[in-house]
Design a protein around this motif. Sequence first.
Motif, mmCIF file in Angstrom:
data_model
loop_
_atom_site.group_PDB
_atom_site.id
_atom_site.type_symbol
_atom_site.label_atom_id
_atom_site.label_comp_id
_atom_site.label_asym_id
_atom_site.label_seq_id
_atom_site.Cartn_x
_atom_site.Cartn_y
_atom_site.Cartn_z
ATOM 1 N N HIS A 59 1.113 -1.130 0.066
ATOM 2 C CA HIS A 59 -0.101 -0.092 -0.073
ATOM 3 C C HIS A 59 0.425 1.325 -0.093
ATOM 4 N N HIS A 61 1.322 5.374 -1.517
ATOM 5 C CA HIS A 61 0.491 6.822 -2.634
ATOM 6 C C HIS A 61 1.637 7.606 -3.583
ATOM 7 N N HIS A 206 -8.963 2.175 2.964
ATOM 8 C CA HIS A 206 -8.451 2.438 4.200
ATOM 9 C C HIS A 206 -9.924 1.648 5.399
ATOM 10 N N HIS A 243 -4.930 -0.838 7.064
ATOM 11 C CA HIS A 243 -4.860 -0.017 8.433
ATOM 12 C C HIS A 243 -4.874 -1.117 9.280
ATOM 13 N N ASP A 294 2.624 3.032 2.969
ATOM 14 C CA ASP A 294 1.660 3.968 2.837
ATOM 15 C C ASP A 294 1.956 5.069 2.252
HETATM 16 ZN ZN LIG Z 1 -2.852 5.109 2.246
#
Ligand SMILES: [Zn+2]
Length: 422
Positions: A59, A61, A206, A243, A294
């Motif tokens: 995961h 971005h 998420h 998460h 993340d």
């Molecule tokens: Zn994220």
Amino acid sequence: MSIFIKNVLLNDKRCNIKIESNRFVKIDSNLNINFESNPSTHTIDGSNFAILPAFYNMHTHSAMSLMRGYADDLELHTWLENHIWPLEQNLNEEIVYRGAQLAILEMIKSGTIFFNDMYFFPHGTARAADELGVRADIAPVLIDGMDDSKTEELIAYAKDTISHSSEYSNRIRFAVSPHAIYTVSANTLKRAAELALNEGLPFQIHVSETETEVANSLKDFGLRPVQYLDSLGILTPNVSLIHCVHIDDKDREILYDRGVNIVHCPVSNMKLTSGRFDYRNIHKKGIHLTLGTDGACSNNNLSMLDEMKFAALRAKSDSGDPTVAPAQEIFNIATKNGAVAAGLDAGVIEKGKLADCMLVNLDHPSLVPTGHLISDMVYSASPECIDTVICDGKILMQDRQVTGEKEIIRKANEAYRDLIKK
Ligand SMILES: [Zn+2]
């Protein structure tokens, strides 16, 4: 092209390895066998190296690497609403492309060859990943602001993105990712899940990141976030929940029964003080577990080495038990569990598997004395010990050099100035 890795350490034994096309085709501990079959074979002297599976970052971005250090030390919702979301209004495909290039460069240099991305302008990210040779599942982030009159428009956008898959190599796949239960309406969540199932694609969201999210979910839907998603029929084995910091026994039971993957992002959770991820009970329950960095904005790097170390230390510290999260278990979560969750026939160095791997320099101080490689990779390694990275049978980095590196860095700095409009 084929690659011959000569006299390399694999599981404490020296061996010769041949990669042909995109798979490991021969692994032999008889070092007299020469796999240098023709002049086009690229030979690597592995005498100083050990071979290991590469990392699967489940995961991120990626384009947010341009926002590294931009808004640190803030509470999650203040951070998102006052800083990140306003800045994201300035994004365009070129800025995302440059940010993703920077992220992928950093990932390759720390041994990662796959990432699951959720962001805007997915074609910018796809182009960067395709050009740099990594694998990626890339999803346009879906947000309707809880307004289900926007569902069809968003689903059409996701479908249109997916329809362009054939323009990229088969290392690149488009996926489906609604942002969260507090930014996406039930109708859009359901339609997005249907789309992912019908197209055979991964679905990420998420979930249960903060206590506030759980409290609001109980208030708005009468259910905890995991149970709310289950009530919508969304939890199927193609789903990864990012998460899952605040989950209870019943949530864990559901996640195990539905065969859902959890993506643990320990550094992001610690930086934003999201809460304590219950590693021990999640692992004990047998839920499929993977790791993600993340975005660089909440981390602030994309090194899976750091992620492994923080995951292990956090699990030990929170449980008060130093035997929890041993090194081999954490290393497997960062490598083969990721490959399994991404549906790849990879993640281990074995004959017939996809050739995704890294060569680590056994003379690097962080790996000396030799003899405890997996422990060293989790607790002491720095990215500089990774000399060579191979993805899908192609060399992406050798001698720590990645083609086009200087240009990527120069353009990323330019893109940052465009993003902040200065
Ligand atoms: Zn994220």
